[in-house]
Design a protein around this motif. Structure first.
Motif, PDB file in Angstrom:
ATOM      1  N   LYS A 160       0.829  -1.209   0.000  1.00 41.96           N
ATOM      2  CA  LYS A 160       0.000   0.000   0.000  1.00 41.96           C
ATOM      3  C   LYS A 160       0.859   1.252   0.000  1.00 41.96           C
ATOM      4  CE  LYS A 160      -2.177   1.062   3.798  1.00 41.96           C
ATOM      5  NZ  LYS A 160      -3.172   0.997   4.909  1.00 41.96           N
ATOM      6  N   LYS A 161       1.922   1.263   0.800  1.00 43.55           N
ATOM      7  CA  LYS A 161       2.784   2.432   0.864  1.00 43.55           C
ATOM      8  C   LYS A 161       3.523   2.668  -0.455  1.00 43.55           C
ATOM      9  CE  LYS A 161       2.441   4.384   4.924  1.00 43.55           C
ATOM     10  NZ  LYS A 161       2.256   5.844   5.126  1.00 43.55           N
ATOM     11  N   ALA A 162       3.906   1.582  -1.124  1.00 40.55           N
ATOM     12  CA  ALA A 162       4.557   1.735  -2.427  1.00 40.55           C
ATOM     13  C   ALA A 162       3.602   2.376  -3.424  1.00 40.55           C
ATOM     14  CB  ALA A 162       5.036   0.377  -2.928  1.00 40.55           C
ATOM     15  N   ARG A 163       2.316   2.043  -3.305  1.00 44.04           N
ATOM     16  CA  ARG A 163       1.316   2.634  -4.207  1.00 44.04           C
ATOM     17  C   ARG A 163       1.055   4.094  -3.864  1.00 44.04           C
ATOM     18  NH1 ARG A 163      -4.052   2.886  -3.349  1.00 44.04           N
ATOM     19  NH2 ARG A 163      -3.923   1.302  -1.707  1.00 44.04           N
ATOM     20  N   LEU A 164       0.991   4.399  -2.571  1.00 42.14           N
ATOM     21  CA  LEU A 164       0.662   5.758  -2.152  1.00 42.14           C
ATOM     22  C   LEU A 164       1.849   6.712  -2.210  1.00 42.14           C
ATOM     23  CD1 LEU A 164      -1.586   4.980   0.961  1.00 42.14           C
ATOM     24  CD2 LEU A 164      -2.335   5.683  -1.314  1.00 42.14           C
ATOM     25  N   MET A 165       3.037   6.226  -1.844  1.00 43.90           N
ATOM     26  CA  MET A 165       4.216   7.093  -1.744  1.00 43.90           C
ATOM     27  C   MET A 165       5.167   6.937  -2.919  1.00 43.90           C
ATOM     28  SD  MET A 165       4.979   6.734   2.356  1.00 43.90           S
ATOM     29  CE  MET A 165       6.583   7.521   2.194  1.00 43.90           C
ATOM     30  N   GLY A 166       4.989   5.892  -3.706  1.00 44.72           N
ATOM     31  CA  GLY A 166       5.808   5.710  -4.894  1.00 44.72           C
ATOM     32  C   GLY A 166       7.283   5.510  -4.587  1.00 44.72           C
ATOM     33  N   ASP A 167       8.131   6.254  -5.285  1.00 44.64           N
ATOM     34  CA  ASP A 167       9.573   6.073  -5.160  1.00 44.64           C
ATOM     35  C   ASP A 167      10.083   6.364  -3.756  1.00 44.64           C
ATOM     36  OD1 ASP A 167       9.784   5.298  -7.770  1.00 44.64           O
ATOM     37  OD2 ASP A 167      10.339   7.286  -8.521  1.00 44.64           O
ATOM     38  N   ALA A 168       9.401   7.262  -3.046  1.00 43.83           N
ATOM     39  CA  ALA A 168       9.838   7.583  -1.684  1.00 43.83           C
ATOM     40  C   ALA A 168       9.830   6.333  -0.808  1.00 43.83           C
ATOM     41  CB  ALA A 168       8.948   8.663  -1.077  1.00 43.83           C
ATOM     42  N   TRP A 169       8.755   5.536  -0.891  1.00 40.17           N
ATOM     43  CA  TRP A 169       8.684   4.313  -0.091  1.00 40.17           C
ATOM     44  C   TRP A 169       9.622   3.237  -0.636  1.00 40.17           C
ATOM     45  CZ3 TRP A 169       7.067   3.000   4.561  1.00 40.17           C
ATOM     46  CH2 TRP A 169       7.032   1.639   4.892  1.00 40.17           C
ATOM     47  N   ARG A 170       9.678   3.113  -1.952  1.00 40.86           N
ATOM     48  CA  ARG A 170      10.541   2.081  -2.532  1.00 40.86           C
ATOM     49  C   ARG A 170      12.008   2.333  -2.177  1.00 40.86           C
ATOM     50  NH1 ARG A 170       6.321   1.917  -6.479  1.00 40.86           N
ATOM     51  NH2 ARG A 170       7.026   3.844  -7.464  1.00 40.86           N
ATOM     52  N   HIS A 171      12.399   3.613  -2.125  1.00 39.93           N
ATOM     53  CA  HIS A 171      13.773   3.941  -1.732  1.00 39.93           C
ATOM     54  C   HIS A 171      13.988   3.595  -0.258  1.00 39.93           C
ATOM     55  CE1 HIS A 171      17.621   5.849  -1.776  1.00 39.93           C
ATOM     56  NE2 HIS A 171      17.262   6.822  -0.956  1.00 39.93           N
ATOM     57  N   TRP A 172      12.979   3.877   0.574  1.00 34.92           N
ATOM     58  CA  TRP A 172      13.060   3.535   2.002  1.00 34.92           C
ATOM     59  C   TRP A 172      13.145   2.024   2.184  1.00 34.92           C
ATOM     60  CZ3 TRP A 172      14.004   5.490   6.623  1.00 34.92           C
ATOM     61  CH2 TRP A 172      13.521   4.848   7.771  1.00 34.92           C
ATOM     62  N   ALA A 173      12.310   1.290   1.458  1.00 33.30           N
ATOM     63  CA  ALA A 173      12.296  -0.170   1.577  1.00 33.30           C
ATOM     64  C   ALA A 173      13.617  -0.779   1.127  1.00 33.30           C
ATOM     65  CB  ALA A 173      11.143  -0.745   0.758  1.00 33.30           C
TER      66      ALA A 173
END
Length: 230
Positions: A160-173
């Motif tokens: 869900k966070k990858a969908r909502l935050m996009g690259d910001a979450w993917r970079h964090w993950a």
């Protein structure tokens, strides 16, 4: 036991459905505030059903002997869980906060260098500790329910966070791990980065002391250090 299992399934199932596939359709119809009201009512109602079913369980013999070393291990697990939980309250990109994207840009430190889901792992470890020292079938079902919801919910939150935050979450993950200490064991992240910050250590220790004291004060088994100094 059948009632306990049924209410646990309702609790977990309703939580996962409202958190993921039904969230957007219901929020679109009810609005964000209306959805939160429905979500809260369902969550509290199903949780109350679980609690009542668990309290209604007849006395059960333990599945294994519980001695002081096992109590000490469980107490340390709860202390670690409390530190994870308190550390997760500040600067956590996984929380629905306006500054989530900004928090995700920071270098993972403290509990976030341990796992990107410290709050949920705190709940899972808390459930494990209770299963260790109260090894009855009913408690094992309850603990498994809490741990399952925490960890499966965390996996769903990643999506869900990858969908909502996009690259910001993917970079964090990409800079954090789902499993605690996985990056340290793999040699990717220094162990020093995983030392919890002051608010996590102090807050977690106070929470642990208060919660374990309340455990005995409310009529349950004495827990934590209070088993030996009470």
């Amino acid at each position: 036991m059948s009632l306990l299992i049924t209410t646990c399934v309702l609790f977990v199932g309703s939580h996962l459905l409202l958190s993921h596939p039904l969230r957007d359709p219901l929020a679109g119809r009810l609005g964000p505030r209306g959805f939160q009201i429905v979500y809260s009512v369902v969550a509290f109602a199903t949780l109350a059903m679980v609690v009542q079913a668990w309290r209604g369980m007849p006395p059960e013999p333990p599945l294994w002997a519980v001695d002081d070393p096992l109590w000490a291990l469980a107490s340390l697990l709860v202390l670690f869980a409390s530190i994870l939980f308190m550390g997760s309250l500040i600067g956590n990109p996984a929380l629905p906060a306006p500054g989530a994207a900004f928090a995700a840009q920071k270098a993972p430190r403290g509990v976030f260098a341990i796992t990107r889901h410290p709050m949920m792992w705190g709940f899972a470890l808390w459930a494990l500790a209770h299963a260790l020292v109260m090894p009855t079938p009913g408690q094992l079902v309850l603990s498994a329910t809490i741990a399952f919801l925490a960890l499966v919910g965390s996996a769903g939150q990643d999506v869900k966070k990858a969908r909502l935050m996009g690259d910001a979450w993917r970079h964090w993950a990409a800079r954090t791990s789902f499993i605690p200490f996985a990056r340290q064991v793999a040699g990717v992240t220094p162990w020093g980065d995983a030392i919890p910050r002051g608010h996590a250590l102090a807050g977690g220790f106070v929470l642990w002391l208060a919660a374990t004291w309340a455990h005995g004060a409310l009529g349950f088994m004495a827990a934590g250090i209070w088993r030996w100094i009470g």
